[in-house]
Scaffold this active site. Sequence first.
Site, PDB file in Angstrom:
ATOM      1  N   SER A  55       0.838  -1.190   0.000  1.00 47.00           N
ATOM      2  CA  SER A  55       0.000   0.000   0.000  1.00 47.00           C
ATOM      3  C   SER A  55       0.878   1.247   0.000  1.00 47.00           C
ATOM      4  CB  SER A  55      -0.947  -0.042   1.211  1.00 47.00           C
ATOM      5  OG  SER A  55      -1.930   0.943   1.142  1.00 47.00           O
ATOM      6  N   ASP A  65      -8.649  -6.595  -4.601  1.00 51.11           N
ATOM      7  CA  ASP A  65      -8.265  -5.269  -4.109  1.00 51.11           C
ATOM      8  C   ASP A  65      -8.862  -4.215  -5.042  1.00 51.11           C
ATOM      9  OD1 ASP A  65      -7.087  -2.957  -3.211  1.00 51.11           O
ATOM     10  OD2 ASP A  65      -5.027  -3.687  -3.330  1.00 51.11           O
ATOM     11  N   HIS A  85      -8.004  -5.189  -0.197  1.00 45.37           N
ATOM     12  CA  HIS A  85      -6.726  -4.473  -0.097  1.00 45.37           C
ATOM     13  C   HIS A  85      -5.863  -5.020   1.041  1.00 45.37           C
ATOM     14  CE1 HIS A  85      -3.847  -1.324  -0.672  1.00 45.37           C
ATOM     15  NE2 HIS A  85      -4.041  -0.815   0.536  1.00 45.37           N
TER      16      HIS A  85
END
Length: 374
Positions: free
Chosen positions: A159, A318, A351
């Site tokens: 991320s 995601d 995610h």
Amino acid sequence: MAGVAESSEIATAVGSVSPQRLKVGDALALQDGNMLNGYELVYETYGTLNAAKSNAILVCHALSGHHHVAGEYADGSIGWWDNIVGPGRPLDTHRFFIVGVNNLGGCHGSTGPSSINPATGKEWGADFPIVTVEDWVESQARLADHFGIDAWAAVMGGSLGGMQALQWSLQLPERVRHALVIAASPKLSAENIAFNEVARQAILSDPDYVAGRRPERGLRLARMLGHITYLSDDQMADKFGRRLRHGEYRYGFDVEFEIESYLRHQGDKFASWFNADTYLRMTKALDYFDPARHHGGDLAAALRVARAKFFIAAFSTDWRFTPARSREMVNALVKNGQTVAYAEIDSPHGHDSFLIPDDYYHALVAAYLQRVTL
């Protein structure tokens, strides 16, 4: 972005650890034009730095992460990525020296909004400067200098941490040999910026924040919104569905559905420990990240300076940073003739997949890192 794995879900292989602190006396010029006249970084290490200082891996954290990547504290808390670090694990501490650091502007000990401003003798609070991914790379380079590390064997993160790994390869290309960019993006979409803005407004419009108090209601709402985006629709359906807490409708605005209870719990927990000004700055760092901005939007041109080899991974569910965003980076690197390995991994966890133990995913990371020469 992304949450932190619950300590009850993982078993540490690293053992007991404790944070360390580096005081940097040199001034740091920030992207927003401000200057930090010295700062502190809190960090942890796992494994042993070899004599050549060639086996170090920097792990960069996501929005709500910190330096406690692996191992266990005296209070029982376990590092947020413990499941991938340790002897025989992908980040093998028998082979690598792993470093986790709390970013500038954080709320876990590194200089940030809750630190004392030497000019006033009071907490920085909302006066703390805006920090960017570029600023973090510069500050992390001082940590590498502290250890005498000329070049990281790898910089790795998921991320927002993946964005830092990418920026390392561009900003200080001679100081990173491999970049592992996981569940990340070369820039935020308009939709992602919109989510961040709603979260920020939840904080900024909280009367407690306006009055200079802890905005727990705003932080709670910001986390609830963010947490929805970290999960997949299928995951929420499987885990919660439309299940009712009391088995029947109560026709009111208290908690009725299990998903409501879960989100309120996550929001309350987050608001009890995270710093609002840190949250505002972390989301802005996400918004500002765009390596292609100075190259007319041409990502390949932006990446051309990189000398590192790349491992890029994305997860099927995601929807915050879709696999298509990872493929943008892959395609740009391929266009340049640069070395890149790409994995697109089936996972139901949205995610947050990069935080979850998964044999196939971990095997891919391990296989890539086994190719890293020391």
